[in-house]
Design a protein around this motif. Structure first.
Motif, short mmCIF file in Angstrom:
data_model
loop_
_atom_site.label_atom_id
_atom_site.label_comp_id
_atom_site.label_asym_id
_atom_site.label_seq_id
_atom_site.Cartn_x
_atom_site.Cartn_y
_atom_site.Cartn_z
N GLU A 139 0.79 -1.23 0.00
CA GLU A 139 0.00 0.00 0.00
C GLU A 139 0.83 1.28 0.00
O GLU A 139 0.35 2.31 -0.44
N GLN A 140 2.08 1.20 0.44
CA GLN A 140 2.88 2.41 0.47
C GLN A 140 3.44 2.80 -0.90
O GLN A 140 4.02 3.86 -1.05
N LEU B 76 1.49 2.59 -3.78
CA LEU B 76 0.41 2.82 -4.73
C LEU B 76 -0.07 4.27 -4.73
O LEU B 76 -0.30 4.84 -3.67
N ASP B 77 -0.22 4.85 -5.92
CA ASP B 77 -0.83 6.18 -6.04
C ASP B 77 -2.35 6.07 -5.94
O ASP B 77 -3.00 6.87 -5.31
N GLU C 257 -3.77 8.15 -0.72
CA GLU C 257 -3.64 9.07 0.41
C GLU C 257 -5.00 9.69 0.76
O GLU C 257 -5.32 9.87 1.93
N ARG D 239 -7.07 7.29 2.77
CA ARG D 239 -6.62 7.24 4.17
C ARG D 239 -7.21 8.39 4.96
O ARG D 239 -7.67 8.21 6.09
N VAL D 240 -7.22 9.59 4.35
CA VAL D 240 -7.74 10.77 5.04
C VAL D 240 -9.26 10.63 5.23
O VAL D 240 -9.77 10.81 6.33
N GLY E 287 -9.78 7.47 7.57
CA GLY E 287 -8.96 7.32 8.77
C GLY E 287 -8.47 5.91 8.96
O GLY E 287 -8.29 5.42 10.07
N LYS E 288 -8.29 5.21 7.84
CA LYS E 288 -7.91 3.80 7.92
C LYS E 288 -6.82 3.49 6.92
O LYS E 288 -6.64 4.22 5.94
N SER E 289 -6.15 2.39 7.16
CA SER E 289 -5.16 1.93 6.19
C SER E 289 -5.91 1.26 5.04
O SER E 289 -7.06 0.85 5.19
N GLU F 69 -7.19 -2.09 6.01
CA GLU F 69 -8.45 -2.10 6.76
C GLU F 69 -9.63 -1.80 5.86
O GLU F 69 -10.71 -2.38 6.01
N ASN G 285 -0.10 3.18 8.46
CA ASN G 285 -0.81 3.23 7.18
C ASN G 285 -2.17 3.92 7.26
O ASN G 285 -2.85 4.07 6.25
N GLU G 286 -2.56 4.31 8.47
CA GLU G 286 -3.85 5.00 8.59
C GLU G 286 -3.72 6.49 8.32
O GLU G 286 -4.69 7.21 8.20
N PRO H 210 -1.83 9.61 6.02
CA PRO H 210 -1.13 9.79 4.75
C PRO H 210 0.39 9.70 4.90
O PRO H 210 0.96 10.29 5.82
N ILE H 211 0.99 8.93 4.02
CA ILE H 211 2.42 8.67 4.11
C ILE H 211 3.21 9.97 3.95
O ILE H 211 4.21 10.18 4.63
N LYS I 216 11.15 2.88 0.75
CA LYS I 216 10.22 1.92 0.12
C LYS I 216 8.82 2.50 -0.02
O LYS I 216 7.82 1.89 0.36
N VAL I 217 8.76 3.71 -0.56
CA VAL I 217 7.45 4.31 -0.85
C VAL I 217 7.42 4.78 -2.31
O VAL I 217 8.45 4.81 -2.98
N ASN I 218 6.27 5.17 -2.74
CA ASN I 218 6.06 5.65 -4.10
C ASN I 218 6.87 6.93 -4.37
O ASN I 218 6.85 7.85 -3.56
N ASN J 78 6.22 9.32 -6.29
CA ASN J 78 5.33 10.48 -6.33
C ASN J 78 5.05 11.03 -4.92
O ASN J 78 4.80 12.21 -4.75
N ARG K 58 5.81 14.81 -3.69
CA ARG K 58 4.83 15.63 -2.98
C ARG K 58 5.42 16.19 -1.67
O ARG K 58 5.21 17.36 -1.35
#
Lengths: 233, 121
Positions: free
Chosen positions: A191-192, A194-195, A212, A215-216, A219-221, A224, B5-6, B8-9, B43-45, B47, B51
């Motif tokens: 998941e980290q 993916l755009d 992203e 997620r906002v 409020g979940k990954s 989830e 992961n909950e 924003p990265i 190990k992240v995107n 993009n 940002r």
């Protein structure tokens, strides 16, 4: 042109089974897209239509503005789940085979990546471990200079080191002029990187969006959200 | 780096860079890793990193030299105010929680003094 893949009301049926229903999607260049969903949700069918290996039953699809054909195959690099490399070949021969088959294949890059992947060129493909074979598959696909890359389940059933190397390779080699589509149900793993994500269920798109933002909003990954969407904790 | 992961990265990476700057792990004028190298390292995107750099630039914490990369500001006062901002953030989080427990500022100060004495014994 930013839309590399465009699907309009795409349908696909096999006999009586509906594999894709009313799929509307746009994939833009510079993005890494996650195609998520349980087995049988239509991920592979969609990829195969994009790769011109299957034809849709109804609806439209365009690849860089054109209908899928032998021409669009030239810039679509698709990695199926199956072992598509001949077992009797040595790794080096597989690389040469690919270099002959695809005009956009970059042999130098493939050799560099294989050394990063720690795969011996002299080894026979049939003697590679599952993890090594998966690393070789990804390397051969990513070494093409394509516009659309599709990896079907690149991390399934692999050891942590293979997964980590494959992820690193995807990030490092990602071309901002192309689009990368990755199907998986191992959401947590990926998941980290993916755009955007597309959630498929019984052939329908049930949720899509920017990772992203999701997620906002929730409020979940993603993991989830996935569990919530497919209703099993 | 482990991500939550909950959240924003990109926000988590921005916070990480700001913290590194405040504690002196990164210094003013330092060059940051290229987008791609940072993406591979974390190990992240890629993009997401682009940002992060864009957002940090809009907050004047870094700047881009064309063809050379992204650098941390040379402006000492910016780093100083970042520190203030981080402290304020932590304090407001802390205060919110204490208020939920019905603690007044006076109670908190008394509690903090006792806490300090206790940890120094």
């Amino acid at each position: 042109m930013n839309d590399l893949v465009q699907c309009i009301n795409l349908h696909k049926s096999y006999m009586t089974k509906k594999a894709l229903q009313n799929v509307n999607l746009n994939f833009q260049k510079g993005k890494i897209i996650g195609l998520l969903g349980p087995n049988g949700s239509g991920k592979t069918t969609l990829m195969k239509i994009i790769a011109d290996l299957h034809k849709q039953s109804a609806g439209e699809i365009s690849i860089c503005g054109e209908k899928p054909s032998h021409k669009t195959r030239e810039y679509v690099a698709y990695m199926p789940t199956e072992n598509f490399i001949y077992g009797w070949m040595r790794v080096k021969e597989a690389v040469e085979f690919y270099a002959e088959m695809y005009a956009d294949f970059e042999k130098e890059r493939a050799l560099e990546l294989l050394s990063f992947m720690e795969i011996d060129l002299k080894q026979k493909v049939s003697s590679l471990s599952t993890g090594q074979r998966a690393r070789l598959k990804v390397t051969l696909i990513i070494s093409r200079r394509a516009k659309i890359y599709m990896l079907d389940e690149p991390l399934n059933g692999l050891d942590p080191i293979s997964r980590s190397k494959i992820k690193e390779c995807i990030i490092d080699q990602f071309d901002s002029e192309g689009v990368m589509i990755i199907s998986t149900h191992l959401v947590n793993e990926i998941e980290q990187i993916l755009d955007e994500v597309v959630f498929l269920n019984h052939g329908e798109v049930i949720l899509e969006g920017e990772t992203e933002n999701l997620r906002v909003q929730r409020g979940k990954s993603l993991e989830e959200i996935y569990k919530e969407v497919y209703g099993h904790a | 780096m482990e991500f939550d992961n909950e959240i924003p990265i990109y926000l988590q990476i921005m916070a990480m860079i700001k913290t590194d700057l405040v504690i002196g792990k990164i210094l003013k004028g330092d060059k940051l890793l290229s987008t791609r190298d940072m993406a591979v390292a974390l190990k992240v995107n890629p993009n997401t990193i682009a940002r992060v750099y864009r957002e940090l630039e809009s907050e004047s914490i870094c700047f881009t030299k064309r063809g050379m990369g992204t650098f941390i500001t040379e402006d000492e006062s910016k780093i100083e105010s970042l520190k203030e901002q981080l402290v304020d953030d932590y304090l407001s989080q802390f205060m919110k929680k204490m208020e939920q427990l019905n603690y007044s500022i006076g109670d908190i100060i008394t509690k903090l003094k006792r806490f300090e004495e206790a940890t120094h014994e």
